[in-house]
Design a protein around this motif. Sequence first.
Motif, short mmCIF file in Angstrom:
data_model
loop_
_atom_site.label_atom_id
_atom_site.label_comp_id
_atom_site.label_asym_id
_atom_site.label_seq_id
_atom_site.Cartn_x
_atom_site.Cartn_y
_atom_site.Cartn_z
N TYR A 243 22.53 38.08 -43.68
CA TYR A 243 21.42 37.63 -44.52
C TYR A 243 21.69 36.24 -45.11
CZ TYR A 243 18.39 37.33 -48.61
OH TYR A 243 17.50 36.89 -49.55
N ALA A 289 20.48 48.77 -35.83
CA ALA A 289 19.53 49.11 -36.90
C ALA A 289 19.80 48.27 -38.15
CB ALA A 289 19.65 50.60 -37.23
N VAL A 290 21.08 48.07 -38.47
CA VAL A 290 21.44 47.23 -39.62
C VAL A 290 20.95 45.80 -39.42
CG1 VAL A 290 23.38 46.18 -40.87
CG2 VAL A 290 23.42 48.62 -40.31
N GLY A 293 17.21 45.58 -39.75
CA GLY A 293 16.90 45.65 -41.17
C GLY A 293 17.19 44.35 -41.88
N SER A 296 14.52 41.80 -40.93
CA SER A 296 13.25 42.11 -41.61
C SER A 296 13.31 41.72 -43.08
CB SER A 296 12.94 43.61 -41.47
OG SER A 296 12.84 43.98 -40.12
N TYR A 297 14.44 42.01 -43.71
CA TYR A 297 14.62 41.65 -45.12
C TYR A 297 14.61 40.13 -45.30
CZ TYR A 297 16.64 41.50 -49.81
OH TYR A 297 16.88 41.26 -51.14
#
Length: 449
Positions: A243, A289-290, A293, A296-297
């Motif tokens: 991120y 999946a992480v 996610g 998307s975040y």
Amino acid sequence: MKKEEINYIILLLIHVGIGFMVYLLPILAKLYGFLGLFIGMYYVIQSKNRNHECLYAAAYLVGSELLLRMTNGNITYEFSKYGVMIFIFMGMLYTGFSKKGYIYWLFIILLIPGVILSTFSLNFDTDIRKAIAFNISGPICLALTALYTYRRAITLQQFNNLMLALGLPIVSAMIYLIFYTPNIRDVITGTASTYATSGGFGPNQVATYLGLGMFVFFSRVILESKSKIIVIINLIIAFNFFYRGMVTFSRGGMVTGLLMFGILLLSLYFKTNGVGKLKLGLIIIIIGAVMVGAWSYTSFQTGGLINKRYANQDAAGREKENKFTGREMIALSEIDMFFDNPILGVGVGKGVEIRKEKSGVFVLSHDEITRMMAEHGSLGVLGLLILILTPMALYFEKGYNIYLLCLLSFWFLTINHAAMRTAVSAFVYGIALLNVKLMPDKSISKQQN
């Protein structure tokens, strides 16, 4: 919970604390830099480098370079490169250099004519020492590290610990970034890379380190997580690296980190049996999946601008004419210099002066390959071939180093977009040459190179 898992969590918490304390009191960064150097030197001297402690000390110093540069904590600007060379030299005093690594002596010799030429070709008002040191310190750091690591035996456990020593201080840098820019939405207004989410330091270098940190902890999920709690912890850390790296809006480092991880997965897949493949497949699904996610975040936090960044669009959704933010023009100018001076090149540091004379703009090279071509000529090309072909020859030896292609990819891609501004690419190249063995530590430490 096992003792080693508790110790691991304590190490992580210490480095979370370091990042927080440096944010609160930036002057502590200087202390952190000095301690990294002197504790590392004591560590090598006290152990007499019996288990390659010089590599652990150098790895930690390299990993801390990002936090130190963001906070002006470096003793000197090129401190990390010189620190790595000090540790490697100390290691050589105790356990020698690789007697099979003569090819890297040749690489060093090939650099000398360009250095000599620059003493005559650089402008009168240029600080010759600084100009040469800035451009040559990276290749010399790489060569010295390679002279120590080439074919040197090390266990997989030692190597994973070495990667952890590299990754822990990057955790501190990530924590610093979290407090430096707690609310991403307040500072993201376009699709260009931004200093606001990079601790005020170059987004390109920051993303490079964060991409590497992401790789280190994703790899630990697969190879070094022996309980569910450690898996979760490593996934959380890797998620945050992903991120924070993405919101720098600098693509090179993150693409490199993802590619490294992809290469590692493929390497492991072809080396494992049927049961191992099933376990690896489950881990891949979890990590996938992480990452979905995390993407998307990131997209939510940036109002969809990160999607446009990777689609090469501006904030309004228009296609950008240039994908490389002007770097290809610098590279093309260096290729022209090579063709104009194909034998010895223009001399170390001279490329910047020639560009300034022609364009009126002072701009440093972003590509170590074209810089080597321009400033060292055909000798630089030969040097690059040595750096590329030597580790590739090792790769084809059965069971040599499962990380080799990952680390070599990091080096090659990083020097193409961030040159050798930091010590990380040189050091990562060096540890790619280690001969990783599945054998007890004691038998490894007794080996002589």
